[in-house]
Design an enzyme around this catalytic site. Structure first.
Site, PDB file in Angstrom:
ATOM      1  N   GLY B 247       0.941  -1.414   0.034  1.00  0.00           N
ATOM      2  CA  GLY B 247       0.130   0.010   0.135  1.00  0.00           C
ATOM      3  C   GLY B 247       0.980   1.244  -0.049  1.00  0.00           C
ATOM      4  O   GLY B 247       0.650   2.113  -0.961  1.00  0.00           O
ATOM      5  N   PHE B 248       1.778   1.455   1.090  1.00  0.00           N
ATOM      6  CA  PHE B 248       2.708   2.547   1.245  1.00  0.00           C
ATOM      7  C   PHE B 248       2.013   3.975   1.146  1.00  0.00           C
ATOM      8  O   PHE B 248       2.455   4.799   0.729  1.00  0.00           O
ATOM      9  CB  PHE B 248       3.667   2.380   0.102  1.00  0.00           C
ATOM     10  N   PRO B 642       9.479  -9.778  17.067  1.00  0.00           N
ATOM     11  CA  PRO B 642      10.906  -8.980  16.400  1.00  0.00           C
ATOM     12  C   PRO B 642      11.188  -9.343  14.909  1.00  0.00           C
ATOM     13  O   PRO B 642      11.666  -8.823  14.149  1.00  0.00           O
ATOM     14  CB  PRO B 642      12.003  -9.579  17.427  1.00  0.00           C
ATOM     15  N   LYS B 711       5.153   1.725  19.614  1.00  0.00           N
ATOM     16  CA  LYS B 711       5.578   3.077  18.523  1.00  0.00           C
ATOM     17  C   LYS B 711       5.600   2.305  17.257  1.00  0.00           C
ATOM     18  O   LYS B 711       5.375   0.935  16.891  1.00  0.00           O
ATOM     19  CB  LYS B 711       6.658   3.494  18.890  1.00  0.00           C
ATOM     20  N   GLY B 712       5.615   2.912  16.266  1.00  0.00           N
ATOM     21  CA  GLY B 712       5.688   2.522  14.723  1.00  0.00           C
ATOM     22  C   GLY B 712       6.944   2.006  14.354  1.00  0.00           C
ATOM     23  O   GLY B 712       7.894   2.717  14.590  1.00  0.00           O
ATOM     24  N   VAL B 713       6.957   1.259  13.313  1.00  0.00           N
ATOM     25  CA  VAL B 713       8.119   0.635  12.798  1.00  0.00           C
ATOM     26  C   VAL B 713       8.102   0.610  11.433  1.00  0.00           C
ATOM     27  O   VAL B 713       9.151   0.422  10.771  1.00  0.00           O
ATOM     28  CB  VAL B 713       8.408  -0.631  13.436  1.00  0.00           C
ATOM     29  N   GLY B 714       7.072   0.933  10.666  1.00  0.00           N
ATOM     30  CA  GLY B 714       7.050   0.505   9.219  1.00  0.00           C
ATOM     31  C   GLY B 714       7.722   1.693   8.375  1.00  0.00           C
ATOM     32  O   GLY B 714       7.964   1.385   7.342  1.00  0.00           O
ATOM     33  N   GLU B 715       7.813   2.884   8.781  1.00  0.00           N
ATOM     34  CA  GLU B 715       8.391   4.028   7.885  1.00  0.00           C
ATOM     35  C   GLU B 715       9.688   4.545   8.222  1.00  0.00           C
ATOM     36  O   GLU B 715      10.514   4.974   7.659  1.00  0.00           O
ATOM     37  CB  GLU B 715       7.178   5.276   8.021  1.00  0.00           C
TER      38      GLU B 715
END
Lengths: 165, 752, 352
Positions: B247-248, B642, B711-715
């Protein structure tokens, strides 16, 4: 003009009547034979998502006219596992997290199976990376893909050795 | 790569969350049984193909509809002349995130790639050819394609509602106090998401209800928006999005082609499938906008920042705004008494940009991290030492505390793993055994922590298993796995005892899968729903005289391994199965809505952080570059899985590599046409481009960001990486490239 | 894609007869033709499938040591043919640096020879392109042209030929065997692809209906087997067309160059043989200076056709590097990254 062709798809002989010669192998599989596991990412041979085996060789199904493949054997992602038993490449992709969104995965796996059959990588990760470069993964799962193929290739070499012994 | 399954994190987080489980959807994905939108094929389905404009600005004066209709198999040709009405004006924005869209409302052309007709046919082959036969004629106006001919304008907001200008302290005074001012301009090109799965929809109407198989990052918002376009209640729109092929950011917002396909299905009373071609994805489905960024960094004799000024000129379309909030990347990271960030818009005849993986931070951090490297060089300091000297202990300007910030550990652990110590300060000092120039560079990674409202339901069943449900989206993050792990933990069950349903809009709203906030947002809702179910189960047990837990209501119980235990006496416990059996209940249902506490959010600055170290090799004569080694260390709160988190970091780092070295939409300045709108010439990295990646997961406890500490890790992986690679290229070659991507010719310097 | 008649002849003569009808196109694997048809650059009314023609899938060693490769041999089969790769290593390396493993498994020798330019303006039907529509103009000329031609271009066309395979082929004096309505003939690969001049629409020396049936490498080409390389610069490590490329082959006597072959790819509308550079190298001792001089000569007539002046200098440097690598000797095994600078054992110019 209507055209009848014979294909063996995932081990099953099929006769396909094509009402339109424009149909590619990819669109034949996806839109007419209910085998949507093979994916369309670019439709122009630029991404590898549509990779299948034709007579045991990996090719881009989007750039092959179905009519031209009359008489061939086609293996798709749907035909890789034997019943519930995953092909070693499939299992290794899960173990090494060799995918994220999963869309390029059928093509990656079919390409990996083709690569191992071709036998030119010899367990060298750099050769695997080069020979898998026709399969784009936008999520960026390349490291897992390379590790998965290394493992599956090793397993297949050992299996062959056992068979030979 | 081996996973340290016995890490302290895993132990601390108990039996479920924290474990490196493999993906729950893995089996489906490796066997080709995971169903993406375009894999659906309802009976009687028709194929729709859009015809697109090849001019950037003007009008369509003629279409050969007759030729298209005459092609065998063609059922309908939609043009502005016969397009049925829509209930929402497509030239009005759709709050909160909807853009103005092109759905054949008139004959105006606003960008190359705009849909100008829709052909529907019995076969894909017929629809494709008939679209080509339309042979559009145009009245062409001069296209605005570049900084030289676009229209600049002032802004009310950047990104999604962020302020366009922020001032802390006195910039002029800060610059005056500097012993050195580093000043440079950086350019980042237009980039396109290019998810492997093209945008697609299979639309099927039943009266005033419609079923949409489509990849979707924001189902509830989309249902409401489609409802508005088609004049039906949102609940009459059923979206099925079990898997997204990437998606991004490009699959969160409605676009014209999909609306047209849904319209055609209603008009023709048959299911319709539309799949964009790769080329058609360069226009109507968003992109990362072109930016030109000026930075000024004042430093004193000790190498401390005295002033930081970041100005971003950001391209958008002629008819709508999405402004890459690039300069805001300079707000949260480096301590400076004076900071000014500001944005300016540039109108071009292009499709409207949109959020693309790390919108703002990616482009802004690319410029900032190179500028910081240049400033470090000006100060004669090691780039890591320079960043440590300017480490922000509290949020610059506001003084707010960070909810957590283990960036220092990221710097130190990353540097150690990479082997940064001993790096020569001067460029062009290192060669490998084969004579290639070697360079090492680094950059700081940062990404904010949004939290979206979300809902969930957890059902404990009589057999001791559970069903948990939320309308979330898995586009590769591993949501199905991580969210199930969170739910399992809340329910005191093993993940394999938990059935997880998601990806369909009839389930409780899972919020938006974007902003790296999905695991935290949907996860918190699932956690709370699980806790609600356990509380209800506990109420049954503690009120039941036959239960060993009778009377423990005030003391409390804890859920573990399918049993409730008295907190004060773990030996007294009862299984869920027994509690429900005796109560004669088939199930208990927990529900929850979850959102961030605004007071806590207001009081803290919330960011994920990281440090990326890059090694590049450059052919000294030929200029070809390879990023041979990347090490990233990231601190992003609590890690649920992880294995999946590491994959997210790797993906981000590869996007960073792509930004630095590969991807760029090449636009013909005369026509506005993107001349590489495919995957052969628009280069994204291939497997051979990323020989070695390493990601270190730094421990971080965050009691404030949300109750789960996630927290977020995707970006975040993109940020830091771009600068690290560009800085490594400088370190290898001595050439400072300020326009991305770095190209061979940039490095083709005269030979000594 | 337009509708077409699909015809599958059973012999070469039947294929040629079928192709005599105007609007016909030969279809081999389709890796280029189908792409062009999808884009609409080519719209044949009759597609003549030549993949099943008997006898077109063989690699045949000739009594004199040369080799005849039938046109439908797949790129990967040729590249991995052990004797072929040993005898003509630069050709094998060029093949393996092109496209992807999947495309090489499908694409044929004949198809590779006949592939069309990648010029974006050729593929964009809204742009003027003299190659696609004679006399329509050339929008590449003032367009996005940093990767366009620097040799042999004209005001009418600045496109380049994209093949890797053809670059060592022209260096090694390969020939194609052609059959057509008027019989059989041979054409040196160097003369197969045309420079644009005033007629860029004439892309090859083939007459309408002519079919490439085989490729021949002469026995003398084997003399270079110990010192032959192909080198290709790309904007990513693999799966990309060349920015520039070069094939270099040397026949050495100690350090003395007895014979030299040099050709460039990505610089012109045809694979570019640098004969004058070869002459300058012949009889010289191998040295950095000799290679640099050869590179100067090879690019002496180069001119930027747009924003691509850098390609001239880059082409010089790649000639030097390819010669250096050839001088070092053909690697014992095919490099892991064929033709990539990163697969070499040396990142800098170094001549013994």
């Amino acid at each position: 003009m209507s055209l009848s062709i014979s294909l063996t798809i995932n081990g099953q002989a099929r006769t396909v009547v094509l009402d339109d010669p424009r149909v590619t192998l990819l669109d034949l599989l996806r839109e007419r034979l209910d085998l949507p596991g093979t994916k369309k990412g670019c439709d122009r041979g630029q991404c590898g998502a549509c990779t299948v085996l034709v007579d045991g060789r990996r090719i881009n199904s989007c750039l092959s006219l179905a009519a031209s493949l009359d008489g061939t054997e086609v293996t798709t992602i749907e035909g890789l596992a034997e019943g519930e038993a995953l092909h070693p490449v499939q299992a290794a992709f899960i173990a090494h997290d060799g995918f994220q969104c999963g869309y390029c995965t059928p093509g990656q796996i079919m390409s990996a199976v083709g690569l191992i059959k071709e036998g030119h990588a010899n367990g060298d990760p750099e050769r695997i990376r080069e020979l898998m470069s026709g399969n784009i993964c936008r999520c960026g799962a390349y490291q897992g893909i390379t590790e998965a193929i290394l493992e599956a290739q090793k397993a297949s070499t050992e299996a062959n050795r056992r068979d030979a012994a | 790569m081996s996973l340290d399954t016995a890490s302290p994190t895993a132990r601390r987080h108990g039996s479920n969350a924290g474990q490196p489980l493999t993906r729950r959807d893995g089996l489906l994905k490796v066997t080709g049984r995971a169903t993406y939108a375009a894999d659906n094929h309802p009976d009687g389905m028709l194929y729709a193909v859009t015809a697109i404009s090849r001019i950037a600005r003007g009008r369509v004066t003629a279409l050969d509809v007759g030729a298209a209709r005459a092609h065998a198999g063609v059922v309908e040709v939609l043009t502005p002349a016969n397009r049925p009405p829509l209930a929402h004006d497509p030239d009005e924005k759709m709050p909160p995130f909807g853009f103005r869209v092109e759905v054949l409302q008139d004959d105006t052309v606003r960008y190359v790639g705009q849909p100008i007709a829709l052909v529907v046919a019995e076969t894909l082959e017929a629809a494709t050819e008939a679209a080509a036969l339309l042979d559009p004629q145009y009245e062409i106006a001069d296209a605005r394609t570049d900084r030289s001919n676009g229209d600049r304008f002032g802004l009310a907001a950047v990104g999604i509602g962020a302020p366009p200008r922020t001032v802390h302290g006195d910039l002029a005074a800060g610059l005056a106090a500097a012993t050195h001012v580093t000043e440079a301009e950086y350019e980042t090109p237009a980039q396109y998401h290019n998810a492997m799965e093209p945008h697609a929809v299979v639309a099927e109407w039943h009266g005033d209800r419609v079923t949409l198989d489509m990849p979707n990052q924001a189902m509830a918002l989309s249902c409401a928006a489609y409802g508005a376009y088609f004049d039906i209640p949102a609940e009459n729109v059923l979206i099925r999005s079990p898997f997204l092929g990437g998606g991004f950011g490009s699959k969160a917002i409605l676009n014209g082609p999909q609306i047209l396909a849904i319209l055609a299905a209603r008009m023709l009373k048959r299911p319709v499938k539309l799949v964009l071609t790769r080329t058609q994805m360069y226009g109507p489905v968003g992109h990362r906008g072109h930016t030109w960024q000026k930075l000024r960094i004042g430093t004193d004799a000790q190498g401390r920042l005295t002033a930081l000024h970041h100005h971003a000129l950001c391209a958008t379309s002629s008819f709508d705004e999405f402004i890459e909030p690039a300069a805001n990347a300079s707000l949260p990271l480096y301590d400076s008494p004076a900071i000014l960030v500001e944005h300016e818009g540039l109108r071009l005849d292009i499709g409207t940009p949109g959020p693309m993986r790390a919108p703002g931070e990616a482009s802004g951090s690319a410029a900032l991290e190179v500028a910081m490297d240049e400033a470090a060089v000006a100060c004669g300091m090691d780039p890591l030492e320079f960043r440590l000297a300017n480490y922000a202990e509290t949020e610059p300007g506001t003084g707010r505390p960070f909810s957590s910030k283990a960036l220092r550990e990221c710097y130190l652990e990353g540097a150690k793993r990479f082997g940064w110590a001993g790096r020569p300060l001067e460029p062009r000092q290192m060669r490998d055994e084969n004579g290639f120039l070697v360079g090492w560079g680094m950059g700081t990674a940062v990404f904010h922590c949004p939290h979206f409202p979300a809902e969930a339901r957890a059902t404990l069943r009589a057999d001791g298993t559970a069903l948990v449900e939320t309308a979330g989206a898995d586009m590769g993050q591993g949501a199905w796995t991580a969210l199930a792990q969170i739910a399992a933990e809340a329910l005191g069950l093993d993940p394999d005892q938990v059935e997880f349903h998601s990806g369909i809009s009839t389930l409780p709203d899972g919020g938006i899968a974007g902003g790296s906030g999905h695991t935290a947002s949907a996860g918190l809702a699932l956690n709370n729903a699980g806790e609600d179910a356990i509380a209800k189960l506990a109420a049954i047990a503690t009120a039941d005289p036959a239960s060993p837990l009778f009377g423990a209501g005030n003391i409390g119980v804890v859920a573990r391994s399918g049993r409730l235990h008295r907190i004060d006496d773990e030996g007294r416990s009862e299984s869920y199965v027994d509690i429900l059996a005796r109560a004669g209940q088939a199930e208990v249902i927990g529900t929850a809505k979850a959102a961030r506490d605004p007071a806590i959010a207001e009081a803290h600055a919330m960011f994920s952080h990281g440090a990326v170290f890059a090694e590049v090799k450059v052919d000294p004569d030929l200029g070809q570059i390879r990023a041979t080694r990347l090490v990233g260390a990231f601190a992003a709160g609590r890690v649920i899985n992880p294995r999946l988190v590491r994959s997210q970091y790797f993906g981000g780092m590869i996007w960073g590599t792509s930004f630095a070295l590969h991807e760029e939409a090449v636009t013909d300045r005369r026509t506005g046409r993107i001349m590489n709108a495919d995957l052969a010439e628009y280069h994204v990295p291939v497997n051979a481009d990323v020989p070695s990646l390493d990601a270190i997961l730094i421990e971080e406890d965050d009691p404030y960001v949300n109750p789960l500490g996630i927290k977020g890790v995707g970006e975040i992986g993109i940020t830091g990486t771009v600068g690290a690679i560009a800085n490594a290229v400088w370190h290898a070659t001595g050439v400072r490239v300020r326009r991305f991507p770095v190209r061979i010719e940039d490095l083709l310097i005269a030979r000594a | 894609m337009n509708r077409f008649d699909y015809i599958r002849p059973v012999s070469v003569s039947e294929a040629i007869a079928a192709a005599a009808v105007p609007g016909s196109a030969y279809l081999a694997a389709g890796t280029n033709l189908l792409d062009l048809m999808k884009v609409g650059t080519t719209r044949p009314e009759r597609v003549i499938d030549i993949t099943r023609l008997p006898g077109l899938d063989r690699i045949e060693w000739l009594p004199d040591g040369g080799v005849r490769i039938a046109a439908m041999v797949r790129n990967s089969d040729l590249a991995y043919d052990e004797r072929f790769a040993r005898t003509f290593p630069a050709v094998a390396e060029a093949l393996l640096s092109g496209a992807s493993a999947q495309l090489r498994n499908a694409a044929t020798v004949g198809g590779n020879l006949m592939q069309r330019t990648r010029c974006a303006y050729f593929h964009d039907l809204a742009s003027a392109c003299n190659r696609r529509v004679a006399g329509s103009g050339c929008d590449a000329r003032d367009g996005e042209n940093r990767l366009h031609a620097v040799l042999g271009w004209s005001e009418h066309c600045i496109a380049t030929h994209p093949s890797d395979f053809c670059v060592p082929l022209v260096a090694l004096d390969a020939l194609v065997e052609v059959e057509g309505p008027h019989g059989a003939r041979e054409i040196p690969v160097d003369l197969l692809h045309a420079l644009p001049g005033a007629t860029p629409e004439r892309e090859t020396a083939l007459a309408p209906g002519e079919l490439v049936v085989a490729l021949r490498l002469p026995a003398e080409a084997a003399d270079f087997s110990g010192n032959a390389r192909y080198l290709k610069l790309r904007e990513r490590t693999s799966y990309a067309f060349a920015v520039v490329s070069a094939a270099a082959a040397l026949e050495l006597e100690g350090k003395l160059i007895r014979k030299a072959r040099v050709a460039l790819g990505g610089v012109a509308a045809k694979p570019w043989r640098a004969r004058e550079a070869e002459v300058a190298l012949t009889g010289m001792p191998a040295s950095a200076e000799a290679f640099a001089k050869a590179a100067e000569i090879a690019l002496a007539d180069a001119l930027p056709s747009g924003d691509n002046a850098f390609k001239i200098e880059l082409a010089r440097r790649i000639v030097v590097r390819a010669l250096s690598l050839a001088f070092e000797g053909t690697p014992e095994v095919m490099p892991a990254l064929p033709a990539s600078p990163f697969s070499t054992t040396a990142g800098a110019i170094h001549v013994a």
